[in-house]
Every structure is written in C-alpha cells, then in structure tokens.
Design a protein around this motif. Structure first.
Motif, PDB file in Angstrom:
ATOM      1  N   SER A   1     -11.568 -10.189  17.947  1.00 38.50           N
ATOM      2  CA  SER A   1     -10.812 -10.824  19.037  1.00 38.50           C
ATOM      3  C   SER A   1      -9.587 -11.609  18.595  1.00 38.50           C
ATOM      4  O   SER A   1      -8.832 -12.097  19.432  1.00 38.50           O
ATOM      5  N   GLU A   2      -9.346 -11.739  17.287  1.00 40.48           N
ATOM      6  CA  GLU A   2      -8.220 -12.547  16.804  1.00 40.48           C
ATOM      7  C   GLU A   2      -6.992 -11.669  16.567  1.00 40.48           C
ATOM      8  O   GLU A   2      -6.395 -11.660  15.493  1.00 40.48           O
ATOM      9  N   ASN A   3      -6.598 -10.932  17.590  1.00 43.29           N
ATOM     10  CA  ASN A   3      -5.474 -10.012  17.467  1.00 43.29           C
ATOM     11  C   ASN A   3      -4.184 -10.682  17.922  1.00 43.29           C
ATOM     12  O   ASN A   3      -4.163 -11.434  18.901  1.00 43.29           O
ATOM     13  N   LEU A   4      -3.095 -10.390  17.198  1.00 46.23           N
ATOM     14  CA  LEU A   4      -1.794 -10.990  17.483  1.00 46.23           C
ATOM     15  C   LEU A   4      -0.772  -9.887  17.720  1.00 46.23           C
ATOM     16  O   LEU A   4      -0.699  -8.921  16.954  1.00 46.23           O
ATOM     17  N   LEU A   5       0.015 -10.032  18.783  1.00 50.18           N
ATOM     18  CA  LEU A   5       1.096  -9.106  19.084  1.00 50.18           C
ATOM     19  C   LEU A   5       2.350  -9.625  18.403  1.00 50.18           C
ATOM     20  O   LEU A   5       2.794 -10.749  18.688  1.00 50.18           O
ATOM     21  N   GLY A   6       2.915  -8.816  17.505  1.00 52.17           N
ATOM     22  CA  GLY A   6       3.958  -9.330  16.640  1.00 52.17           C
ATOM     23  C   GLY A   6       5.320  -8.707  16.821  1.00 52.17           C
ATOM     24  O   GLY A   6       5.467  -7.554  17.233  1.00 52.17           O
ATOM     25  N   VAL A   7       6.344  -9.514  16.494  1.00 48.46           N
ATOM     26  CA  VAL A   7       7.723  -9.056  16.393  1.00 48.46           C
ATOM     27  C   VAL A   7       8.288  -9.587  15.078  1.00 48.46           C
ATOM     28  O   VAL A   7       7.716 -10.483  14.457  1.00 48.46           O
ATOM     29  N   TYR A   8       9.411  -8.993  14.679  1.00 41.75           N
ATOM     30  CA  TYR A   8      10.076  -9.502  13.482  1.00 41.75           C
ATOM     31  C   TYR A   8      11.578  -9.637  13.727  1.00 41.75           C
ATOM     32  O   TYR A   8      12.123  -9.088  14.687  1.00 41.75           O
ATOM     33  N   PHE A   9      12.206 -10.417  12.857  1.00 39.82           N
ATOM     34  CA  PHE A   9      13.658 -10.523  12.831  1.00 39.82           C
ATOM     35  C   PHE A   9      14.147  -9.559  11.751  1.00 39.82           C
ATOM     36  O   PHE A   9      13.968  -9.813  10.555  1.00 39.82           O
ATOM     37  N   GLY A  10      14.722  -8.427  12.164  1.00 40.69           N
ATOM     38  CA  GLY A  10      15.077  -7.371  11.234  1.00 40.69           C
ATOM     39  C   GLY A  10      16.246  -7.713  10.338  1.00 40.69           C
ATOM     40  O   GLY A  10      17.140  -8.489  10.713  1.00 40.69           O
ATOM     41  N   GLY A  11      16.235  -7.115   9.147  1.00 40.72           N
ATOM     42  CA  GLY A  11      17.323  -7.355   8.206  1.00 40.72           C
ATOM     43  C   GLY A  11      18.674  -6.954   8.750  1.00 40.72           C
ATOM     44  O   GLY A  11      19.700  -7.570   8.425  1.00 40.72           O
ATOM     45  N   GLU A  12      18.704  -5.938   9.580  1.00 37.15           N
ATOM     46  CA  GLU A  12      19.953  -5.500  10.212  1.00 37.15           C
ATOM     47  C   GLU A  12      19.945  -5.824  11.704  1.00 37.15           C
ATOM     48  O   GLU A  12      20.730  -5.265  12.469  1.00 37.15           O
TER      49      GLU A  12
ATOM     50  N   SER B   1       2.701 -13.183  16.863  1.00 44.02           N
ATOM     51  CA  SER B   1       3.178 -13.463  15.507  1.00 44.02           C
ATOM     52  C   SER B   1       4.668 -13.190  15.444  1.00 44.02           C
ATOM     53  O   SER B   1       5.187 -12.306  16.132  1.00 44.02           O
ATOM     54  N   ILE B   2       5.356 -13.968  14.616  1.00 39.84           N
ATOM     55  CA  ILE B   2       6.799 -13.860  14.442  1.00 39.84           C
ATOM     56  C   ILE B   2       7.081 -13.776  12.951  1.00 39.84           C
ATOM     57  O   ILE B   2       6.789 -14.711  12.205  1.00 39.84           O
ATOM     58  N   ASP B   3       7.630 -12.643  12.505  1.00 42.52           N
ATOM     59  CA  ASP B   3       7.924 -12.443  11.087  1.00 42.52           C
ATOM     60  C   ASP B   3       9.403 -12.746  10.859  1.00 42.52           C
ATOM     61  O   ASP B   3      10.280 -12.061  11.382  1.00 42.52           O
ATOM     62  N   MET B   4       9.666 -13.785  10.065  1.00 41.56           N
ATOM     63  CA  MET B   4      11.029 -14.274   9.842  1.00 41.56           C
ATOM     64  C   MET B   4      11.668 -13.717   8.568  1.00 41.56           C
ATOM     65  O   MET B   4      12.829 -13.992   8.284  1.00 41.56           O
ATOM     66  N   GLU B   5      10.974 -12.924   7.810  1.00 43.98           N
ATOM     67  CA  GLU B   5      11.345 -12.664   6.426  1.00 43.98           C
ATOM     68  C   GLU B   5      12.594 -11.803   6.253  1.00 43.98           C
ATOM     69  O   GLU B   5      13.438 -12.077   5.394  1.00 43.98           O
ATOM     70  N   TYR B   6      12.738 -10.756   7.044  1.00 46.91           N
ATOM     71  CA  TYR B   6      13.659  -9.684   6.668  1.00 46.91           C
ATOM     72  C   TYR B   6      15.137 -10.062   6.767  1.00 46.91           C
ATOM     73  O   TYR B   6      15.976  -9.464   6.105  1.00 46.91           O
TER      74      TYR B   6
ATOM     75  N   LEU C   1       5.260 -19.538  25.626  1.00 46.09           N
ATOM     76  CA  LEU C   1       4.214 -20.421  26.140  1.00 46.09           C
ATOM     77  C   LEU C   1       4.281 -20.582  27.659  1.00 46.09           C
ATOM     78  O   LEU C   1       3.251 -20.870  28.286  1.00 46.09           O
ATOM     79  N   ASP C   2       5.443 -20.416  28.237  1.00 51.90           N
ATOM     80  CA  ASP C   2       5.512 -20.424  29.708  1.00 51.90           C
ATOM     81  C   ASP C   2       4.664 -19.293  30.283  1.00 51.90           C
ATOM     82  O   ASP C   2       4.057 -19.436  31.350  1.00 51.90           O
ATOM     83  N   GLU C   3       4.617 -18.174  29.584  1.00 54.58           N
ATOM     84  CA  GLU C   3       3.842 -17.017  30.030  1.00 54.58           C
ATOM     85  C   GLU C   3       2.403 -17.051  29.534  1.00 54.58           C
ATOM     86  O   GLU C   3       1.495 -16.525  30.183  1.00 54.58           O
ATOM     87  N   PHE C   4       2.190 -17.671  28.375  1.00 55.06           N
ATOM     88  CA  PHE C   4       0.888 -17.620  27.704  1.00 55.06           C
ATOM     89  C   PHE C   4       0.632 -18.989  27.078  1.00 55.06           C
ATOM     90  O   PHE C   4       0.756 -19.179  25.873  1.00 55.06           O
ATOM     91  N   PRO C   5       0.260 -19.989  27.874  1.00 55.87           N
ATOM     92  CA  PRO C   5       0.158 -21.374  27.374  1.00 55.87           C
ATOM     93  C   PRO C   5      -0.816 -21.559  26.214  1.00 55.87           C
ATOM     94  O   PRO C   5      -0.599 -22.424  25.368  1.00 55.87           O
ATOM     95  N   GLY C   6      -1.872 -20.772  26.168  1.00 51.57           N
ATOM     96  CA  GLY C   6      -2.877 -20.956  25.126  1.00 51.57           C
ATOM     97  C   GLY C   6      -2.694 -20.076  23.918  1.00 51.57           C
ATOM     98  O   GLY C   6      -3.605 -19.966  23.078  1.00 51.57           O
ATOM     99  N   ALA C   7      -1.517 -19.480  23.767  1.00 48.52           N
ATOM    100  CA  ALA C   7      -1.293 -18.519  22.686  1.00 48.52           C
ATOM    101  C   ALA C   7      -1.394 -19.161  21.312  1.00 48.52           C
ATOM    102  O   ALA C   7      -0.814 -20.221  21.053  1.00 48.52           O
ATOM    103  N   VAL C   8      -2.132 -18.510  20.416  1.00 48.29           N
ATOM    104  CA  VAL C   8      -2.019 -18.779  18.987  1.00 48.29           C
ATOM    105  C   VAL C   8      -0.658 -18.257  18.538  1.00 48.29           C
ATOM    106  O   VAL C   8      -0.221 -17.182  18.953  1.00 48.29           O
ATOM    107  N   VAL C   9       0.037 -19.021  17.701  1.00 50.61           N
ATOM    108  CA  VAL C   9       1.341 -18.596  17.191  1.00 50.61           C
ATOM    109  C   VAL C   9       1.289 -18.596  15.666  1.00 50.61           C
ATOM    110  O   VAL C   9       1.036 -19.632  15.045  1.00 50.61           O
ATOM    111  N   ALA C  10       1.498 -17.426  15.086  1.00 50.90           N
ATOM    112  CA  ALA C  10       1.555 -17.296  13.625  1.00 50.90           C
ATOM    113  C   ALA C  10       2.978 -16.943  13.226  1.00 50.90           C
ATOM    114  O   ALA C  10       3.618 -16.093  13.848  1.00 50.90           O
ATOM    115  N   VAL C  11       3.484 -17.614  12.196  1.00 55.19           N
ATOM    116  CA  VAL C  11       4.818 -17.338  11.671  1.00 55.19           C
ATOM    117  C   VAL C  11       4.672 -16.861  10.233  1.00 55.19           C
ATOM    118  O   VAL C  11       3.953 -17.454   9.430  1.00 55.19           O
TER     119      VAL C  11
END
Length: 561
Positions: free
Chosen positions: A87-98, A136-141, A179-189
């Motif tokens: 149940s600990e699933n996270l929907l993720g996006v990233y900031f792409g290198g390009e 989840s938000i991936d900041m690396e690229y 959080l306006d849409e999902f107030p209880g969201a776990v946020v992983a960076v």
C-alpha cells in the motif's frame, strides 16, 4: 544490570522497533498486468513502488483519463497491490535534464508558475483517486541548471536572489497544488537534501518543506537519501537515517522544526547491484557472496533506525523473476546483471528480512533513540558519532601550491581569533563559526561556500576536542583533493607532497574514511585543524574519532570553545 543484560535488552528493543517500523519501497515500476497476478508474492519483499510517469510538465497529458491504457492498467495495479497489503505506492514525476524547469521563462514568469500549479494539481488529484499513498518528486536530472553560474542565467534585469526566491516560491506552489487535491499525501523527494543540494533545487525543496510545515501536512516530507547507495562503514550507514535532523532542529523555524520531528524523515536508499550497474571505475568489485553479506548487514543497520521508509534502486527491475513464460505473457525481458553469480532472489530475500544489527553498534543505535526522545542535543548526537557538529572555518584561501602567499598557512597553528585578519585567495578573511551537524562526519564545503567559485581554493577547519580522560584513539580521514591534519599543533597526516594521494573524495566508494591515524587524546582540551585544498569540482572531506576498534568514544565532546 550487567553489560551482557543491557545488550540483550537493547537487541530485543531494536528487533521490536524494526519489526514495526520502516516500509520498503522499490524504485521504480511501470504498469503491467504482472502486478495484478502476483501481488501476494510481491508483498513478501516489498511494501510499495515508485510508479514514475515522466517529466512533471507532461503530467496532465500522461494522466488524461480518456483512451489511456497506461492509466487504466495503473489503476488496476494499484487496486491489486493494495488488496495484497502493498500500500505504500507513490506516483512520481521528475525534473528532466532537458526539461523546461528551471529556466528564465518557467522560474520567473507567471505562465511558468501557472503551468507548474496545473501539472502538480493533476499529479495530486490522480494519485488520490487511484489509491496511491502519495507522490514522489525526483530533482536530480536537471541539477546542473540549479547552479547560479549555469549559462542559462543571463542576469538581464534579475539577480541571484531573485532566482533563489523564485525557486522557493515554486516549491511552495507545486506542493500546495498537490496538497489542495490530496491533503494527506506522503511526499518523497529524490535525492532528498535540504542543505547540500545545488542552489535552485535546494530552494525548491525548502519551499516544499515550508509549505508542508505551514499546513502541518499529515503525510510528511520524506527525503530519499542516495548516500547509502554505496556500501559504507556502519557508522555512516546508521547516521544517514538522521543526517538532516540535527541541522533542521538548529536552523529551521520553531514551527518547521516541530513539524519535521513529528512528520518527516530521511529514507535511506540502497543500490544492491551498484557493483555491476553503476559503470563507475572506482566501485570495488568482489564476489557476490561477500557483497550480499555486506548488503545484509547494511540493511539490518538501516532497518534498525529508519523511521518510516527504506527504498531500493536498481537499473534492472527486481519485482519479477524472468522466465520464458513470464516474458511471453507480460512482455518482461530478462534482466542484464552482467554476472551469472548475482541473483535477484538473493536481494529480495534480504529485503524481506528483519535481521537484528550487529551487537557492536547497539550503543550507537541507542544514542539515536535517545536523540529522538529529546535526551541528546544536535551537538551531543554528533559527539555520539565521534564527529564535530560545528566548526571554525577560515576560507576561501588560495591553494598553497599555486599562491602560498594567500593561503594563510600560519593561521593553522595560531590561536583561533575571529578578530584577526588573514589574507585569503580573494581578500581579507576572518575565522567564522558554522553549524554542519552531519553525524556521518562529512564536512561538506558546498554547504559552507555553496557551489560557486570553489575551484583552486582551500580552507582551514578547526575545533576543540574535549576528553574526560587521556586515552589512545583513531582519527578517520577522507579528503578531496589534498589534506593536512594538525593535532595539538603537530602535523599527523599530510598529502601535500604525495601525488598518489591527490584525488577525489569518492575513492573506491565505500572507503570514504580511507585513512586511519593513531592519536593520543589528552585529558581536557585538544586542538584539531584540518586544511583542505580543492582543485576543482565537488569539495568535501570526512572526519571522525573513535576507539581503536572503530566505536565512538564516550566522554569525548567537540566544541568551538
């Protein structure tokens, strides 16, 4: 209570703590019917997955509900996994290198901010509707564009302060939309770092944290650390799970510090196939049986102290075991691990274990728990790991070999006096104090001097080591690119004249503390000065004092006085 009884009690406490504690999340996964058919088996080793949809700017397009097989399969997968207890699933996006962020248009313009809000609102809304635990938000690229000297920034009508303020506001706006849409969201960076990351990415993360603290968002912010990707020494592994806590406690607002302590964590990440997947020439290659044994100990240590999450990254997917039948039914290809002795089953077995950590480290684990209970201050937690929380710093100095006249060489052996002027690389300098509070023992010069103008430079780092008694000890050192160590005004280690010792910090990766120097601790005050020279690039050094068997010494304190 005897020492044997105390250790037995601590061992039981740690085992109970681990058994009810951290969840294991796997990075990453894409929708596939395999998850529907094998969810019960997956639960044996995983508690959740990072399902990464792509660049944040494409969220609305990728998550459009009409005629979207990817989204339809994902919806079924999450339902199946949740039913099986994954149940600990996270929907993720990233900031792409390009990708579009950060740029002058996206960071400074109203249209860019509106786009950011729209896409992150879609991310939060979809994550909630599908039954994800959070995002989840991936900041690396895009990290190079986070530097203030990147060619992207022309500084026509704006300043560095404008950029950093805008990045902070963008972080606030993005997570507010989630959080306006999902107030209880776990946020992983990923990689989570509020203090040492490149400037614009760091400010975005700090904006995320500030907005979550303002709302007291119940899911909490979880910084997914990549430091434990490499097999390291046990003390560094244990410290990683608290690497942000002491500094947050010191530099955040009262509200933010309270929020961090109640809701937020560092989530250590492990890369089990680093040896064959990284491609790095410096990672030590060894038999898989030895590697998996070290990974098992690393996981036992992490599980003993991770508050909520542990995660694992692999280039090859580990959530299925390949067979011709699996490939034919689900389209899942055979993983390429380059060596026949390396087994996915071995790692999945370690993931499923809740092994007790080695008894040697139970005292350190108890000190972490004491810190969590408020019984130790940030300084005292760093003391418990044998490393200073705060340093005196003199820099930026010139590199001694290139411009010794501006390297303030004599200052290393002189009294530390903030009123005395010293001539450095670019002008006159004074000693100044700084709080690093990194229990791993890393002196991150990018935190001290940031990411600009540190090539061909140097600095002195000084502290006083107070010992309750006279005793023998071991000084552990790692360096980049050159270091001189003065102990009570005597040089005890020096790489200035040895060309073979001039190198980057990540030498053979896990040997970050690669040199051990025996020293004599006097009862009372001892003076320590490290002189570090950076040729170019990332700049850091490592320092720790322990007993001769590698365990931090009780009764040893590091203070500026």
């Amino acid at each position: 209570m005897t020492l044997k009884t105390l250790f037995a009690t601590l061992l039981l406490d740690v085992a109970a703590w681990s058994a009810t504690g951290s969840s294991m999340i796997v990075y990453s996964a894409q929708p596939n019917a395999y998850f529907d058919d094998h969810a019960a088996d997956i639960k044996k080793f995983a508690d959740g997955f990072f399902f990464v949809l792509g660049d944040w700017s494409d969220a609305s397009k990728r998550l459009a509900p009409a005629n979207n097989p990817w989204l339809d399969t994902l919806r079924k997968n999450i339902a199946s996994l949740r039913k099986a207890g994954v149940s600990e699933n996270l929907l993720g996006v990233y900031f792409g290198g390009e990708g579009p962020w950060p740029s002058e248009q996206t960071l400074l313009g109203d249209a860019g901010l509106a786009k950011l809000r729209e896409e992150f609102a879609t991310l939060g809304r979809t994550a909630k509707s599908l039954g994800f635990r959070g995002v989840s938000i991936d900041m690396e690229y895009a990290e190079r564009r986070y530097e203030l000297v990147h060619p992207s920034w022309k500084y026509n009508g704006y300043t560095t302060e404008d950029l950093t303020r805008a990045a902070y506001r963008n972080g606030e706006a993005a997570i507010a939309s989630v959080l306006d849409e999902f107030p209880g969201a776990v946020v992983a960076v990923l990689p989570g770092d509020l203090h040492h990351f490149r400037p614009l990415g760091r400010e975005f993360m700090r904006g995320v944290f500030a907005e979550m603290a303002r709302r007291d968002a119940s899911g909490g912010l979880h910084l997914a650390s990549e430091y434990t990707y490499c097999l390291g020494d046990p003390l560094s592994t244990l410290a990683t799970a608290r690497l942000e806590d002491p500094l947050v406690a010191k530099i955040a607002t009262t509200r933010q510090a309270s929020y961090w302590k109640r809701r937020c964590t560092v989530a250590p990440g492990v890369w089990p196939f680093h040896m064959v997947e990284t491609g790095g020439k410096d990672y030590p290659v060894q038999p898989w049986k030895k590697e998996i044994a070290e990974l098992r100990e690393q996981m036992a240590l992490i599980r003993a102290v991770a508050k909520r999450y542990v995660w694992t990254f692999t280039s090859n997917p580990i959530w299925y075991i390949h067979s011709p039948e699996i490939e034919a039914k689900y389209g899942l290809r055979k993983q390429d691990l380059k060596r026949e002795d390396i087994g996915i089953r071995d790692w999945r077995k370690v993931m499923a274990e809740r092994a007790a950590p080695p008894a040697k480290w139970l005292g350190t684990i108890e000190n972490i728990r004491r810190y969590d209970r408020g019984e130790l201050s940030p300084d005292q937690l760093c003391d418990a790991f044998g490393t200073p929380g705060r340093w005196w710093v003199l820099g930026l100095l010139a590199a001694p070999r290139k411009s010794p006249q501006f390297a303030a060489v004599d200052a290393a052996a002189a009294p530390i006096d903030p009123e005395t002027a010293h001539h450095g690389r670019d002008g006159v300098l004074h000693w100044f104090p700084i709080s690093l509070y990194d229990p791993r023992g890393i002196v991150n010069c990018q935190y001290v001097f940031d990411w600009r103008g540190t090539d061909s430079s140097g600095a002195h780092f000084a502290t006083y080591v107070h010992s309750a008694t006279a005793r023998r000890a071991t000084l552990h050192i790692g360096w980049d690119d050159v270091i001189t160590v003065r102990w009570n005004d005597r040089i005890v280690f020096d790489t200035r004249e040895d060309a073979k010792q001039v190198k980057g910090l990540l030498y053979l990766d896990k040997y970050r503390f690669e040199k051990q120097v025996p020293i004599e601790l006097k009862a009372g005050r001892n003076k320590l000065v490290l002189t570090s020279t950076n040729d170019h690039g990332v700049w850091a050094l490592d320092f720790r004092i322990t007993s001769e068997d590698g365990v931090p010494l009780p009764g040893v304190r590091f203070r500026l006085e």
